[in-house]
Motif scaffolding. Structure first.
Motif, PDB file in Angstrom:
ATOM      1  N   TYR A   1       0.871  -1.241   0.068  1.00 20.48           N
ATOM      2  CA  TYR A   1      -0.235  -0.017   0.107  1.00 20.48           C
ATOM      3  C   TYR A   1       0.929   1.216  -0.078  1.00 20.48           C
ATOM      4  CZ  TYR A   1      -4.120  -2.725   0.654  1.00 20.48           C
ATOM      5  OH  TYR A   1      -5.369  -3.453   0.479  1.00 20.48           O
ATOM      6  N   SER A   2       0.423   2.404  -0.617  1.00 18.74           N
ATOM      7  CA  SER A   2       1.200   3.823  -0.579  1.00 18.74           C
ATOM      8  C   SER A   2       0.483   4.710   0.214  1.00 18.74           C
ATOM      9  CB  SER A   2       1.062   4.168  -2.097  1.00 18.74           C
ATOM     10  OG  SER A   2       0.171   4.819  -2.299  1.00 18.74           O
ATOM     11  N   PRO A   3       1.043   5.911   0.440  1.00 15.57           N
ATOM     12  CA  PRO A   3       0.547   6.797   1.115  1.00 15.57           C
ATOM     13  C   PRO A   3      -0.751   7.392   0.365  1.00 15.57           C
ATOM     14  CG  PRO A   3       2.641   7.474   0.604  1.00 15.57           C
ATOM     15  CD  PRO A   3       2.498   6.019   0.195  1.00 15.57           C
ATOM     16  N   VAL A   4      -0.922   7.349  -0.771  1.00 17.87           N
ATOM     17  CA  VAL A   4      -1.685   8.042  -1.873  1.00 17.87           C
ATOM     18  C   VAL A   4      -3.092   7.236  -1.944  1.00 17.87           C
ATOM     19  CG1 VAL A   4      -2.090   8.906  -3.735  1.00 17.87           C
ATOM     20  CG2 VAL A   4       0.129   9.108  -2.998  1.00 17.87           C
ATOM     21  N   ARG A   5      -4.185   7.696  -1.524  1.00 14.82           N
ATOM     22  CA  ARG A   5      -5.389   6.671  -1.427  1.00 14.82           C
ATOM     23  C   ARG A   5      -5.705   5.899  -2.896  1.00 14.82           C
ATOM     24  NH1 ARG A   5     -10.651   6.242  -2.240  1.00 14.82           N
ATOM     25  NH2 ARG A   5     -10.306   7.327  -4.300  1.00 14.82           N
ATOM     26  N   GLY A   6      -5.814   4.610  -2.547  1.00 16.64           N
ATOM     27  CA  GLY A   6      -6.003   3.883  -3.695  1.00 16.64           C
ATOM     28  C   GLY A   6      -5.064   3.642  -4.474  1.00 16.64           C
ATOM     29  N   SER A   7      -3.753   4.193  -4.325  1.00 17.90           N
ATOM     30  CA  SER A   7      -2.661   3.654  -5.277  1.00 17.90           C
ATOM     31  C   SER A   7      -1.843   2.940  -4.572  1.00 17.90           C
ATOM     32  CB  SER A   7      -1.976   4.932  -5.460  1.00 17.90           C
ATOM     33  OG  SER A   7      -2.424   5.975  -6.440  1.00 17.90           O
ATOM     34  N   ILE A   8      -1.028   1.651  -5.605  1.00 10.70           N
ATOM     35  CA  ILE A   8      -0.245   0.986  -4.607  1.00 10.70           C
ATOM     36  C   ILE A   8       0.946   0.948  -5.455  1.00 10.70           C
ATOM     37  CG2 ILE A   8      -2.092  -0.689  -4.273  1.00 10.70           C
ATOM     38  CD1 ILE A   8      -1.085  -2.085  -6.837  1.00 10.70           C
ATOM     39  N   ILE A   9       2.120   0.489  -4.487  1.00 10.08           N
ATOM     40  CA  ILE A   9       3.301   0.286  -5.119  1.00 10.08           C
ATOM     41  C   ILE A   9       3.330  -1.229  -5.838  1.00 10.08           C
ATOM     42  CG2 ILE A   9       5.730  -0.019  -4.775  1.00 10.08           C
ATOM     43  CD1 ILE A   9       5.139   1.830  -2.098  1.00 10.08           C
ATOM     44  N   PHE A  10       3.923  -1.266  -7.034  1.00  7.96           N
ATOM     45  CA  PHE A  10       4.155  -2.471  -7.811  1.00  7.96           C
ATOM     46  C   PHE A  10       5.553  -2.830  -7.466  1.00  7.96           C
ATOM     47  CE2 PHE A  10       0.364  -2.774 -10.894  1.00  7.96           C
ATOM     48  CZ  PHE A  10       0.006  -1.496 -10.736  1.00  7.96           C
ATOM     49  N   ARG A  11       5.661  -3.899  -6.384  1.00  6.73           N
ATOM     50  CA  ARG A  11       6.892  -4.196  -5.985  1.00  6.73           C
ATOM     51  C   ARG A  11       7.480  -5.252  -7.205  1.00  6.73           C
ATOM     52  NH1 ARG A  11       7.135  -5.475   0.360  1.00  6.73           N
ATOM     53  NH2 ARG A  11       9.423  -5.476  -0.307  1.00  6.73           N
ATOM     54  N   PRO A  12       8.752  -5.544  -7.197  1.00  6.67           N
ATOM     55  CA  PRO A  12       9.433  -6.148  -8.209  1.00  6.67           C
ATOM     56  C   PRO A  12       8.523  -7.329  -8.870  1.00  6.67           C
ATOM     57  CG  PRO A  12      11.166  -5.534  -7.019  1.00  6.67           C
ATOM     58  CD  PRO A  12      10.001  -5.024  -6.308  1.00  6.67           C
ATOM     59  N   ASP A  13       8.352  -8.286  -8.093  1.00  7.30           N
ATOM     60  CA  ASP A  13       7.600  -9.422  -8.472  1.00  7.30           C
ATOM     61  C   ASP A  13       6.177  -9.066  -9.125  1.00  7.30           C
ATOM     62  OD1 ASP A  13       9.672 -11.335  -8.076  1.00  7.30           O
ATOM     63  OD2 ASP A  13       8.191 -12.437  -6.471  1.00  7.30           O
ATOM     64  N   GLY A  14       5.473  -8.189  -8.655  1.00 10.30           N
ATOM     65  CA  GLY A  14       4.280  -7.767  -9.433  1.00 10.30           C
ATOM     66  C   GLY A  14       4.518  -6.875 -10.491  1.00 10.30           C
ATOM     67  N   TYR A  15       5.368  -6.040 -10.497  1.00 12.27           N
ATOM     68  CA  TYR A  15       5.925  -5.271 -11.694  1.00 12.27           C
ATOM     69  C   TYR A  15       6.409  -6.238 -12.981  1.00 12.27           C
ATOM     70  CZ  TYR A  15       7.187  -1.596 -14.731  1.00 12.27           C
ATOM     71  OH  TYR A  15       7.299  -0.505 -15.851  1.00 12.27           O
ATOM     72  N   GLU A  16       6.980  -7.235 -12.496  1.00 17.65           N
ATOM     73  CA  GLU A  16       7.740  -8.215 -13.505  1.00 17.65           C
ATOM     74  C   GLU A  16       6.354  -8.887 -14.221  1.00 17.65           C
ATOM     75  OE1 GLU A  16      10.888 -10.652 -12.318  1.00 17.65           O
ATOM     76  OE2 GLU A  16      10.502 -12.071 -14.150  1.00 17.65           O
ATOM     77  N   LEU A  17       5.334  -9.136 -13.545  1.00 18.65           N
ATOM     78  CA  LEU A  17       4.358  -9.724 -14.195  1.00 18.65           C
ATOM     79  C   LEU A  17       3.804  -8.836 -15.357  1.00 18.65           C
ATOM     80  CD1 LEU A  17       2.115 -10.788 -11.139  1.00 18.65           C
ATOM     81  CD2 LEU A  17       3.321 -12.516 -12.444  1.00 18.65           C
TER      82      LEU A  17
END
Lengths: 479, 479
Positions: free
Chosen positions: A25-41
């Protein structure tokens, strides 16, 4: 996993993707961080879809993210659809802007304006462009990957000399989305046309692929829109025909987004964690020593050799030589969705084999070292089809054809609740009115998914009004 | 081309990239549209740099674009440096946000906050992440690619257990940037350290590669920053050492951006248009029939065969069989920077050869068909080095070592103006004071580029104060 899929599917989902480090989760409402395994998908999906674009001669470009307010005003349905969700830049530094700029929710307006400049003659058509970009829609309810304030997508935009060519592109892309979903992500989809109330804001026709998650809910996994000349009229996209006539072009747009990651996880994941087909898996193979391996250096030597071999062959492979226990490692790599686990301990080495476990199969198999490369390839090659077939079989069990009235539907929902099983996709008759759609939604939370191109059967009576059905529809609860 | 490089370099630049369809202006101040040929240059740079990231085990991720105001407040130098250029989202739909959100100008704050969550133990370090993203800096003066309100870049962010490891990464990336510039883009660069006044806002040390354009002006083509523990303190990035001590990590960040496209064009382009090394050229080979080819179908047959062969071999190749005249086609493909032009007319076919012209060489060469594949490969292989050498030779001619006082510099500028030649890079002595830098800028428009790692000579006297020099600096006018 403290929450199982059958206990609370949404909790299972959030916990799994968080623990597996796909996102934060990120500090911005409804926005997430795509971590490396997620971004690689997402990177693998990009690579796959870029192949289609290249083969079709559709080139990538990049357009400004900020869109002047007056652009949105040019197409009335478009602004009406997107206005409530638009974030606005109103200031830079200390200064107020003369005209607010919207963060793009989609780029028909910006690209329409560019097309108007670039397209002059029939020789310029078809004009076909794609963009990979971040987009913004401030949705009320959000869920990681599925529905986020900022997400990543591709948006294709094309202009054509005539309706037939524009419609051909609209449906050709939809077919490709089906292939990406089924052949690449092992997600079976339902292809069809959206009802008018569910169309893209400003489109003449919207088509979609819809996927059924393990909990029976639907995900709209890709859409393709035929715009007719609506955007061409709003943005003055005209061309000179062979006969020297100024004529409006016919346009299309189409997109898939990072919500495919949500669909991927909810289609294949299980109580142990993520399951990915090797086409997209960040880790296709994980090697690990087991037993008292530290006393026997030959084990790590063997595994290192295998690791180097797989790596050189282009596999996404890891070697887990951490001090964690085998049980811990098993859990961790199952959680993360590694496709194949290869173990080797002192006795395995003695016997000249490794133990191999596919993420989606129950049994470990002893595979002689000399057969390992072949076995691994065979397993990875067959896994996508196996996952697709498993998902298809599950879908079949959750399709319902015998629901003819709203009362039937409510009874179905009640039964499913009692038996703790998915409500799934329900095929119903529709008289073509918005009233029916509204009533279904209001009373059951089901929404119309699409009018299937190939309905398994034709329904004859509208589920609400009882009048003769003009269409046969899939309805379902949806993400 | 109505403007030549020697007439008005900036006009030449803007006209060339516009006519060659690398970019279009957009309706948003200072933002451009990256058209397919322009965007493809960036895609090739991405592919190239991703190889480095992969080989170093640095993975891609994606972070939210919107950054809450309070994040910027945490590092005082950082907010001071970026505040005037920040666009702010203050409203969504009709509603005012409680806290304004900035469009990221860079992501140290957002990623610092994530690192604080993700990093716990010395075992997590080094923690190294990269992001490909759009960023926003509302600059007063803009120029396509070189300085735009929105641009594309990669930003690497790393955290380390100690200073030495952080410094090692900072400089290792700088070396890689040098390789990307020189080996991949054929742009020779000057590697060195920025002076304190030119540091990244919040950095302890900033290093750069600087490139000299054909007009003698500098482009900062890539930067790498050592942050010490400043961001770790602001964002609470701590870890538990082996000895169980909570300690701040040492961080770095580094980036290259789409301004490299500007550097590429201004380094290699000529009055005929764009010149690209084949490493990034959207068109490596263009084939075209010449003479009365329509009467002789064997010509197009031959060219189509060659086209298919080059395509299958993985080259980026086009076949221009339009009705335009050979002269028109020559101009168009020279404008667009195709590396090799291959012509074939009736007489060529008769003689069993094609005529080949490299974009950067003056002469056409007749190459027998059976030797064509080898010749093309050889030309494309040797072109990057040829372009790099040519740029290096030009740079050498525009480096100046004999300027010791501000009066010398002014005289140099006057002479260059009179003779219509570039002012170039000037190596000067510096006493280490900001006063000297400010004075140089005020009186001549020259800015300090960097303190070269390997200065061609040491200057002993400050150019302004006449005091003993502590450093030897490159100064130049810059984009």
């Amino acid at each position: 996993m403290s929450n199982t899929q059958s206990n609370d599917f949404t909790e299972w989902y959030i916990q799994t993707i968080t623990k597996a480090e796909l996102m934060s989760y990120s500090p911005v409402r409804g926005s997430i961080i795509f971590r490396p395994d997620g971004y690689e998908l997402w990177e693998h999906i990009q690579e796959r879809f870029n192949l289609y674009l290249k083969s079709e001669g559709i080139r990538n470009a990049y357009f400004p993210m900020l869109i002047p307010r007056n652009f949105f005003m040019k197409e009335a349905d478009h602004i009406e659809g997107f206005a409530p969700e638009l974030p606005w830049v109103t200031e830079v530094g200390d200064e107020k802007l003369e005209e607010p700029l919207a963060l793009r929710p989609t780029s028909e307006t910006m690209i329409g304006s560019a097309f108007s400049d670039w397209i002059n003659s029939y020789r310029d058509l078809p004009y076909e462009i794609n963009q990979w970009a971040n987009v913004f829609r401030w949705e009320k309810k959000t869920l990681p990957f599925m529905r986020t304030s900022e997400f990543l997508w591709q948006e294709g935009h094309t202009a054509h000399a005539d309706e037939a060519d524009a419609r051909r592109r609209t449906l050709h892309v939809l077919d490709e989305y089906e292939k990406v979903a089924e052949e690449f992500l092992s997600i079976p989809v339902y292809k069809g046309q959206k009802t008018p109330s569910e169309r893209f804001a400003g489109a003449m026709d919207t088509y979609s692929i819809e996927a059924m998650m393990k909990d029976g809910k639907a995900v709209q996994a890709g859409t393709s829109h035929y715009m007719g000349t609506k955007f061409a009229e709003a943005f003055d996209i005209t061309y000179l025909t062979k006969e020297n006539q100024h004529t409006h072009a016919f346009t299309t747009s189409w997109g898939i987004s990072t919500r495919l990651l949500g669909a991927l996880i909810m289609t294949h994941g299980d109580d142990k964690g993520l399951v990915f087909p090797p086409t997209v898996a960040p880790t296709q193979i994980v090697l690990m020593p087991v037993g008292p391996w530290k006393k026997n250096p030959a084990i790590m030597e063997k595994l290192t050799g295998l690791y180097e071999g797989f790596k050189a062959a282009g596999f996404r492979v890891r070697l887990d030589d951490s001090d964690n226990s085998p049980g811990y490692k098993f859990n961790e790599w199952e959680l993360k969705g590694a496709c194949l686990r290869i173990e080797c301990g002192p006795r395995d080495l003695e016997n000249g084999h490794a133990m191999v476990k596919a993420r989606d199969l129950d049994d470990k198999v002893a595979v002689p070292f000399e057969e390992l490369a072949g076995y691994v390839k065979e397993q990875l090659d067959s896994m996508p089809k196996r996952l697709l077939d498993a998902a298809r079989a599950r879908n079949k069990a959750n399709e319902h054809f015998d629901i003819d009235t709203l009362a039937d539907l409510k009874a179905h929902i009640e039964t499913c609740k009692k038996e703790n099983r998915p409500t799934g996709f329900v095929l119903v008759g529709w008289d073509g009115t918005e009233e029916t759609e509204a009533k279904i939604k209001e009373e059951t939370g089901f929404t119309t998914r699409n009018i299937p191109f190939e309905a398994p059967m034709q329904k004859t009576v509208d589920i609400v009004s009882g009048k003769p059905a003009k269409y046969t529809l899939w309805i379902a609860r949806a993400y």
